[in-house]
Design an enzyme around this catalytic site. Structure first.
Site, PDB file in Angstrom:
ATOM      1  N   LYS A  19     -12.564  -1.839   0.034  1.00 22.53           N
ATOM      2  CA  LYS A  19     -11.717  -0.966  -0.681  1.00 22.53           C
ATOM      3  C   LYS A  19     -12.481  -0.980  -2.096  1.00 22.53           C
ATOM      4  CE  LYS A  19      -7.402  -0.867   1.733  1.00 22.53           C
ATOM      5  NZ  LYS A  19      -6.917  -1.952   2.720  1.00 22.53           N
ATOM      6  N   HIS A  46      -5.527  -4.602  -1.935  1.00 26.17           N
ATOM      7  CA  HIS A  46      -5.404  -3.456  -2.818  1.00 26.17           C
ATOM      8  C   HIS A  46      -5.611  -4.055  -4.334  1.00 26.17           C
ATOM      9  CE1 HIS A  46      -4.547  -0.172  -0.376  1.00 26.17           C
ATOM     10  NE2 HIS A  46      -4.152  -0.841   0.418  1.00 26.17           N
ATOM     11  N   SER A  52       0.688  -1.144  -0.095  1.00 25.88           N
ATOM     12  CA  SER A  52       0.077  -0.046  -0.252  1.00 25.88           C
ATOM     13  C   SER A  52       0.782   1.177   0.082  1.00 25.88           C
ATOM     14  CB  SER A  52      -0.886   0.006   1.360  1.00 25.88           C
ATOM     15  OG  SER A  52      -0.326   0.108   2.422  1.00 25.88           O
TER      16      SER A  52
END
Ligand code: PLP
Length: 394
Positions: free
Chosen positions: A241, A210, A182
């Site tokens: 996310k 992610h 990240s």
């Protein structure tokens, strides 16, 4: 009240105030989207993980509203008692299908999933080999196992190999990595990791928080990005996310892995089940993400455009293709000063400094979303352009 404890905490807070400063959370008004309300201003936001823009998708939001009306908010019970609803199983099937796994088990967050997974799968005769930049939840989950723990320097495959050798006597060796890291937006070297896992008869675990919904033609994640579907033994990820930004996490993998977690993962068993409206929203987000590959295409082209624009302005941008764009502003308060200049220009992006990143690697993390308009991307580039003045006169 215990004065000794309070005294110590006050002293430590005072120290922290002087050294790193105390964090004050930004209070945002209104719904998540490409713009955010902050202190009465509307800012173009490059700070959320809403990569596909599904947090504001009308279909996702409508499905949650209907679920709230029909199924209520929460279930006030754990999954293993009377908290399981059909939507929980449907969402698990939807996650498994998205990531190309046999099965998946929900947790209330990926943090929870990572806390539960190591203790559930490993014992004292096993070994975990963990990348030094793995997410805090992996670090904490690994702390909770009785297995041997070895950390290898970030992406250092030679060191990983030495650690694998060191643990040759272990019953199982589990290699653990983030799919996308990240802070740098770099993708794990999955082809090499798969090869090492095969060579050493080790298992491979990837936290794809992610990457789920983002990487790969169908959004299956890092494995699909590399054409290595089916090679990950344990996959964890988040629904918070790209998949609608609500809440929830999962562990996906072969049936035996997932079933074991259903039997023994403590953050699965000893906690309240996910609220049905959140589960419905996540399943809708998964369906939209699969049905609309153009969201990933738009995300990729917007990311490429902004990466190029920032480089053309003379900024050092860490290479990569992920919508996490690290703009390096090394040393002192430069990153913070540039972030403040962006904010004055109506653009929200956070400066990251020590201890989140090493000293000398200060940066601004820019995160692109498919929901960004061309105008918002141009606004960000223009603001970074004007912020060059801060660089000239720091
Ligand atoms: C965001 C993130 C998590 C935490 O996910 P939540 O569902 O918000 O708890 C875990 N691991 C990684 C790599 C992440 O980026």
């Amino acid at each position: 009240m215990n004065a000794t404890l309070l005294d110590r905490l006050r002293t430590e807070l005072d120290d922290r105030r002087v050294t790193t400063g105390l964090r004050r959370d930004l209070v945002v008004s209104g719904a998540q989207g490409p713009t955010l309300g902050v202190d009465g201003e509307t800012l173009a936001s490059f700070a959320s993980n809403d990569y596909l823009g599904l947090a504001g998708d009308p279909e996702v939001l409508d499905s949650a509203r209907r679920a709230l009306r029909d199924q209520g908010l929460g279930v006030a019970a754990g999954r293993v008692l009377c908290g399981t609803r059909a939507i929980h199983s449907e969402l698990e099937a939807g996650i498994a299908e998205l990531v190309g796994a046999e099965d998946a088990v929900l947790h209330n967050s990926c943090f929870d999933a990572n806390l539960g997974v190591f203790d559930a799968l490993l014992g004292p005769d096993d070994a975990v080999l963990s990348d030094a930049l793995n997410h805090a939840s992996l670090v904490d989950g690994i702390r909770l196992t009785r297995a041997r723990r070895r950390v290898f320097a970030h992406a250092d495959l030679d060191e990983l190999e030495r650690r694998l050798d060191e643990c040759a006597d272990a019953r199982h060796r589990l290699i653990v990595t983030d799919g996308v890291f990240s802070m740098d937006g770099d993708v794990a070297a999955l082809p090499q990791l798969c090869e090492l896992a095969r060579h050493y008869d080790a298992a491979l675990m990837v936290d794809d928080s992610h990457a789920t919904g983002v990487l790969g033609a169908t959004g299956a994640g890092t494995a699909e990005h590399f054409g290595l579907e089916g090679r990950i033994d344990v996959l964890t990820g988040t629904l918070g996310k790209a998949l609608g930004g609500g809440a929830g996490g999962f562990v996906a993998g072969p049936r035996a892995v997932v079933e074991t977690l259903r039997q023994v993962s403590r953050p699965y068993i000893f906690t309240n089940a996910m609220a049905p409206p959140l589960a419905v929203a996540a399943l809708t987000a998964i369906r939209v993400a699969r049905r609309r590959p153009e969201l990933r295409e738009r995300l990729a082209s917007s990311t490429a455009w902004l990466r190029g624009a920032l480089r053309d302005l003379g900024y050092e941008v860490l290479p990569g293709e992920h919508p996490i764009i690290p703009v390096m502003l090394r040393g002192g308060t430069l990153a913070r000063d540039v972030a403040a200049a962006l904010r004055r220009d109506g653009v929200l992006a956070f400066a990251l400094s020590y201890p989140v990143v090493p000293q000398g690697e200060e940066r601004i993390r820019v995160q692109v979303s498919a929901a960004h308009t061309a105008g918002q991307l141009e606004l960000a580039a223009a603001a970074f352009g004007r912020a060059r003045a801060v660089l000239a006169h720091p």
